[in-house]
Design a protein around this motif. Structure first.
Motif, PDB file in Angstrom:
ATOM      1  N   GLU A  26       4.868   8.648   5.873  1.00  0.00           N
ATOM      2  CA  GLU A  26       3.894   9.691   5.589  1.00  0.00           C
ATOM      3  C   GLU A  26       2.910   9.130   4.593  1.00  0.00           C
ATOM      4  N   ALA A  84      -4.223  12.682   5.473  1.00  0.00           N
ATOM      5  CA  ALA A  84      -2.777  12.470   5.527  1.00  0.00           C
ATOM      6  C   ALA A  84      -2.404  12.075   6.946  1.00  0.00           C
ATOM      7  N   PHE A  85      -1.262  11.436   7.058  1.00  0.00           N
ATOM      8  CA  PHE A  85      -0.790  11.053   8.395  1.00  0.00           C
ATOM      9  C   PHE A  85       0.727  10.923   8.353  1.00  0.00           C
ATOM     10  N   ALA A 130      -2.066  13.433  12.072  1.00  0.00           N
ATOM     11  CA  ALA A 130      -2.908  13.083  10.930  1.00  0.00           C
ATOM     12  C   ALA A 130      -3.995  14.139  10.774  1.00  0.00           C
ATOM     13  N   GLN A 178      10.392   8.610   9.340  1.00  0.00           N
ATOM     14  CA  GLN A 178       8.936   8.730   9.410  1.00  0.00           C
ATOM     15  C   GLN A 178       8.310   7.982   8.237  1.00  0.00           C
ATOM     16  N   SER A 202       6.391  15.009   5.196  1.00  0.00           N
ATOM     17  CA  SER A 202       5.205  15.644   4.595  1.00  0.00           C
ATOM     18  C   SER A 202       5.434  16.281   3.215  1.00  0.00           C
ATOM     19  N   THR A 215      -3.372  20.240   7.671  1.00  0.00           N
ATOM     20  CA  THR A 215      -4.592  19.433   7.794  1.00  0.00           C
ATOM     21  C   THR A 215      -5.646  20.202   8.573  1.00  0.00           C
ATOM     22  N   ARG A 268      16.083  16.942  12.638  1.00  0.00           N
ATOM     23  CA  ARG A 268      15.730  18.094  13.473  1.00  0.00           C
ATOM     24  C   ARG A 268      16.860  18.409  14.422  1.00  0.00           C
ATOM     25  N   GLN A 307       3.884  14.730   0.189  1.00  0.00           N
ATOM     26  CA  GLN A 307       2.489  14.985  -0.198  1.00  0.00           C
ATOM     27  C   GLN A 307       2.459  15.930  -1.394  1.00  0.00           C
ATOM     28  N   GLU A 344      10.451  16.559   8.095  1.00  0.00           N
ATOM     29  CA  GLU A 344       9.332  15.615   8.124  1.00  0.00           C
ATOM     30  C   GLU A 344       9.188  15.047   6.721  1.00  0.00           C
TER      31      GLU A 344
HETATM   32  N1  DAH Z   1       4.634  16.086   9.799  1.00  0.00           N
HETATM   33  C1  DAH Z   1       4.123  15.937  11.154  1.00  0.00           C
HETATM   34  C2  DAH Z   1       5.290  15.856  12.141  1.00  0.00           C
HETATM   35  O1  DAH Z   1       6.378  15.521  11.726  1.00  0.00           O
HETATM   36  C3  DAH Z   1       3.296  14.722  11.271  1.00  0.00           C
HETATM   37  C4  DAH Z   1       2.050  14.823  10.478  1.00  0.00           C
HETATM   38  C5  DAH Z   1       0.931  15.412  10.995  1.00  0.00           C
HETATM   39  C6  DAH Z   1       1.985  14.311   9.192  1.00  0.00           C
HETATM   40  C7  DAH Z   1      -0.253  15.495  10.317  1.00  0.00           C
HETATM   41  C8  DAH Z   1       0.808  14.406   8.478  1.00  0.00           C
HETATM   42  C9  DAH Z   1      -0.298  14.981   9.038  1.00  0.00           C
HETATM   43  O2  DAH Z   1       0.693  13.916   7.246  1.00  0.00           O
HETATM   44  O3  DAH Z   1      -1.458  15.035   8.326  1.00  0.00           O
HETATM   45  O4  DAH Z   1       5.105  16.094  13.271  1.00  0.00           O
END
Ligand code: DAH
Length: 331
Positions: free
Chosen positions: A204, A299-300, A277, A202, A164, A245, A188, A167, A162
């Motif tokens: 982020e 975050a998302f 998110a 993705q 993430s 989160t 993955r 962050q 991911e």
């Molecule tokens: N990293 C998660 C995924 O790949 C998606 C994600 C969820 C990113 C919540 C975020 C978050 O920043 O706050 O499924």
């Protein structure tokens, strides 16, 4: 040999040469290694003959140079008056490519976030377990940590699953306030199907500042979803769980194909799932040495393939990876 007669002959020949080839022929004939003049010069015994022959050679060389300049000038004049180019004629049409749908979507997302004052980042795809899981507060037993779900190089290195980890990188690089979006590939261990591919993209986002709330997250996602799918779109949140989160939510965007009434694409719900998110978990702040009482943020993370699919109504994700021009030309 009669130097004077030779010179006369040569000058006449040079004078009558009308092309570069003819001029060359004259040069070879009168000054070349096998020319009468060169033979005579080799055999010369007395000073006077030598001088006469050399004078003839010089005169012929001069004439050749002068004639060459004349011919070149004449050729230029001819080209300038006769070789007319019609610049209004249509040229050859070159085949023009277009941006890959993923690139198009990536640029839309980047523009939308740049417009909000976010910084655009690009982070590493080979990530450590520490940044991909530990610092994001993944439980030791989280299924993503298994070798069945994730590509491992060794015990401590993975292909990031991911975006993430960006962050953590941005939070460690400098003090908040931070507004960043990171876009790139993730990996993955999934079998290839119409909806899944082991490599995908993705974006982020992370916003950390003082006094941020879920309402800010909702407004931000709404802005980006409207940039991607048009001004009519609505956004809603469903509760969910992510390790990094709290609370965690899954944002949905209203289906643009049916306008929310329900259709095949949105599986008759009127909504399409966009990703994950939430509000940054206090443990994430602690893992990067920030005070969770002082800072707030959200975050998302969303998939770009999903976004491209929805924008263009692409039924099968494999089209985005096969590089088949018959398919890609349509976008
Ligand atoms: N990293 C998660 C995924 O790949 C998606 C994600 C969820 C990113 C919540 C975020 C978050 O920043 O706050 O499924």
């Amino acid at each position: 040999m009669d130097a004077e007669a030779y010179r006369q002959d040569a000058l006449t020949a040079v004078e009558h040469a009308d092309t570069a080839t003819e001029l060359d022929e004259a040069r070879v004939r009168y000054l070349g290694r096998k020319s009468e003049l060169k033979q005579a010069l080799r055999e010369v015994r007395d000073r006077e003959t030598g001088m006469a022959l050399n004078a003839a050679r010089e005169a012929i060389e001069e004439a050749l140079t002068a004639r060459q300049a004349e011919l070149e000038r004449a050729e230029l004049d001819r080209a300038l008056t006769e070789d007319v180019v019609d610049v209004t004629l249509p040229g050859d049409e070159l085949p023009l490519g277009s941006l890959h749908p993923i690139t198009q979507v990536r640029r839309i997302v980047e523009d939308a976030f740049l417009g909000l004052g976010y910084e655009v980042r690009d982070d590493r795809e080979v990530e450590t377990v520490e940044y991909n899981f530990d610092k994001l507060a993944f439980a030791p037993t989280h299924p993503s940590r298994s070798h069945r779900d994730t590509f491992f190089f060794d015990d401590t290195h993975v292909l990031r699953t991911e975006t993430s980890p960006s962050q953590i990188h941005s939070l460690e690089e400098r003090e908040p306030p931070i507004y960043m979006v990171s876009l790139g590939r993730v990996y993955r261990r999934d079998a290839i199907t119409a909806t899944r591919y082991p490599i995908f993209h993705q974006f982020e986002g992370l916003a950390v500042d003082k006094g941020l709330t879920l309402a800010d997250l909702k407004g931000t996602l709404l802005h980006v979803m409207r940039a991607l799918y048009g001004p009519e779109r609505r956004v809603r949140f469903r509760t969910h769980f992510f390790p990094f989160t709290e609370p965690s939510i899954e944002p949905d965007v209203s289906c643009g194909i049916c306008g929310g009434a329900g259709c095949r694409t949105c599986k008759w719900s009127g909504w399409i799932e966009m990703g994950g998110a939430g509000m940054v978990d206090p443990r994430v702040y602690e893992n990067v040495g920030l005070d969770p009482e002082e800072w707030t943020g959200f975050a998302f993370g969303c998939g770009l393939e999903r976004a491209a699919q929805l924008r263009h109504d692409i039924p099968d994700i494999r089209v985005l990876w096969e590089g088949d021009l018959r398919a890609l030309r349509q976008f």
